[in-house]
Write an enzyme that holds these catalytic residues in place. Structure first.
Site, PDB file in Angstrom:
ATOM      1  N   GLU A 182      24.638  43.884  43.455  1.00  0.00           N
ATOM      2  CA  GLU A 182      23.698  42.767  43.474  1.00  0.00           C
ATOM      3  C   GLU A 182      22.948  42.580  44.787  1.00  0.00           C
ATOM      4  OE1 GLU A 182      25.526  39.183  42.063  1.00  0.00           O
ATOM      5  OE2 GLU A 182      26.065  40.050  40.134  1.00  0.00           O
ATOM      6  N   GLU A 376      29.490  43.473  34.984  1.00  0.00           N
ATOM      7  CA  GLU A 376      30.038  42.117  35.081  1.00  0.00           C
ATOM      8  C   GLU A 376      29.454  41.270  33.967  1.00  0.00           C
ATOM      9  OE1 GLU A 376      29.681  39.929  38.771  1.00  0.00           O
ATOM     10  OE2 GLU A 376      30.219  41.693  39.953  1.00  0.00           O
TER      11      GLU A 376
END
Ligand code: FCB
Length: 468
Positions: A182, A376
């Site tokens: 991320e 995720e």
């Protein structure tokens, strides 16, 4: 739903079971700072999160990752639990400050020894290790002394050195290597909104950080390739970004801007070797265009074998004259995030699995040829144990809905190779500290007791049968 029903799958109703492709990879994910604890053990240096968590008011009730789930000491028990819960793949991150406490320079062998033991333990338990090299715990030394963390171009090169020594030690047993987790959060929450470490609020610096993170991804990718790793990946937090009124050109343009600074700013350089024109204009507008040097983009576009997608909720955007820019989305003045009706999680995040199907299909269409993996997905809820049991029907519903969404994308042709739930354990949820519980396994932080929640037992049934 009783535990018996969960375990046997007897609670499944009329709908026929959904089968996933043979070889579909199932598992769960964690990150070093969120679970390990042992912050000063065996030569680990401080990270920007150790520092940030100590700054008053930055993290819920002053929580830190000093102890977390004590996974550094309890990893054997945790690996046994992973295996018992039917996790075929375990995505964890390596703490750069354990491997190179100064960020660059000497290697701390005791730090690498820990991951060596963890990998061996996983393999012995039949769980595939999947390594992430950067899940936000930058060595503090790279921030200090005016170096400026990811705002400094040299950080990208240091990241590649760290990747190389880590792959040299573990590459014989770890097949899948993810460079970054991320970069949007690391750059824009870290340097623009200041919600994450290092807590800076300077937009120009955030763009510099974003580019250097991607350069680091490319340089580390080259180092990992040179080390002969089997599967190279990058994990992005992505979302479906829609306009509140698809017939209103202002709303459509507003949604396009958010799609740019959340999704395309990372997807395009990594997968197409270029920044989109509107993102180049943003770099320019914020005085950061000079950060992009000749030759950087081909490095950033080092081919990957797998794109990791972290998905939690979709975004709905509406144009609104006079609205100030959202701090984490530079260039977002004149728009707002519109409320989305329906259920929310304990984070207040909107539950909408269609956002995941649409996202996977959009990636397949716009960036064809890259295998996808959900690295995720999950939800926080205020779980309460009752004796040995933690009933979490909302989490089961969230996971069930999102797995159906993945299956729908597969059926429509998306090349999705696996799904990893966030998270294996309750853990340190960044600025929210231990207040938010995302785990399939409940942690009693007083005693460090682990209690698999009902969702873990439900998920085991899915992973073991490869059907939903
Ligand atoms: C993601 C992070 C992960 C966790 C989840 C809830 O943005 O990668 O560490 O905090 O959100």
């Amino acid at each position: 739903m009783s535990i018996e029903q969960l375990v046997t799958g007897a609670a499944r109703t009329a709908a026929p079971p959904l089968a996933f492709p043979a070889g579909f990879r199932w598992g769960a994910a964690t990150a070093a700072y969120q679970i390990e604890g042992a912050a000063t053990e065996d030569g680990r240096g401080p990270s920007i999160w150790d520092t940030f968590a100590r700054r008053p008011g930055r993290v819920h009730e002053g929580h830190t990752g000093d102890v977390a789930c004590d996974h550094y000491r309890r990893y054997r028990e945790d690996v046994a639990l992973l295996a018992e819960l039917g996790m075929g793949t375990y995505r964890f991150s390596i703490a750069w400050p354990r491997v190179k406490p100064g960020g660059t320079g000497p290697v701390n062998v005791r730090g690498l020894d820990f991951y060596d033991r963890l990998v061996d333990e996983l393999l012995a338990a039949g769980v595939e290790p999947m390594v992430t090299l950067y899940h936000w715990d930058l060595p503090q030394a790279l921030e200090d002394g005016g170096r400026g963390g990811w705002a400094d171009r040299d950080t990208a090169a240091h990241f590649a050195e760290y990747a190389a020594v880590t792959a040299a030690r573990l590459g014989d047993r770890v097949g899948t290597w993810t460079t970054l987790n991320e970069p949007w959060c690391a750059a824009f929450l870290g340097y623009a909104s200041g919600d994450h470490a290092p807590g800076r609020t300077d937009v120009r610096t955030a763009f510099r950080a974003a580019h250097h993170l991607m350069l680091g991804h490319g340089l580390a990718g080259q180092a990992l390739r040179a080390a002969g790793v089997r599967e190279l990946s990058l994990t992005l937090n992505l979302a479906r970004v829609s306009s509140a009124d698809p017939a209103d050109p202002h709303d459509v343009a507003a949604a396009r801007r958010i799609d740019g600074v959340l999704n395309r700013i990372f997807l395009d350089p990594a997968l197409r070797g270029e920044y989109p024109a509107d993102m180049l204009a943003l770099f320019d507008r914020f005085g950061a265009a000079d950060v992009i040097a000749d030759g950087d983009l081909p490095v950033i576009a080092t081919p990957i074998d797998l794109l990791g997608i972290n998905y939690y909720q979709p975004v709905l955007v509406r144009a609104q004259i006079g609205a100030p820019a959202l701090p984490a989305y530079p260039g977002s003045e004149g728009l707002v995030f519109a409320p989305q009706p329906g259920p929310v999680t304990g984070m207040g995040w909107h539950v909408d699995p269609t956002g995941l199907t649409d996202l996977l299909l959009r990636l397949s269409r716009d960036y064809p040829g890259v295998p996808l993996m959900v690295t995720e997905n999950g939800a926080a809820y205020p779980d309460e144990p009752a004796g040995d049991r933690v009933a979490d029907p909302d989490r089961i519903a969230y996971l069930d809905g999102h797995l159906r969404a993945v299956h729908e994308a597969l059926s429509a042709g998306a090349d999705v190779r696996g799904y990893l739930a966030w998270s294996f354990l309750d853990n340190f949820e960044w600025a929210f500290g231990y207040d938010k519980r995302f785990g399939l396994v409940y942690i009693d932080y007083e005693t460090q007791r682990r209690i698999p929640k009902d969702s873990a037992l439900w998920y085991r049934n899915v992973t073991r049968t490869n059907t939903l």
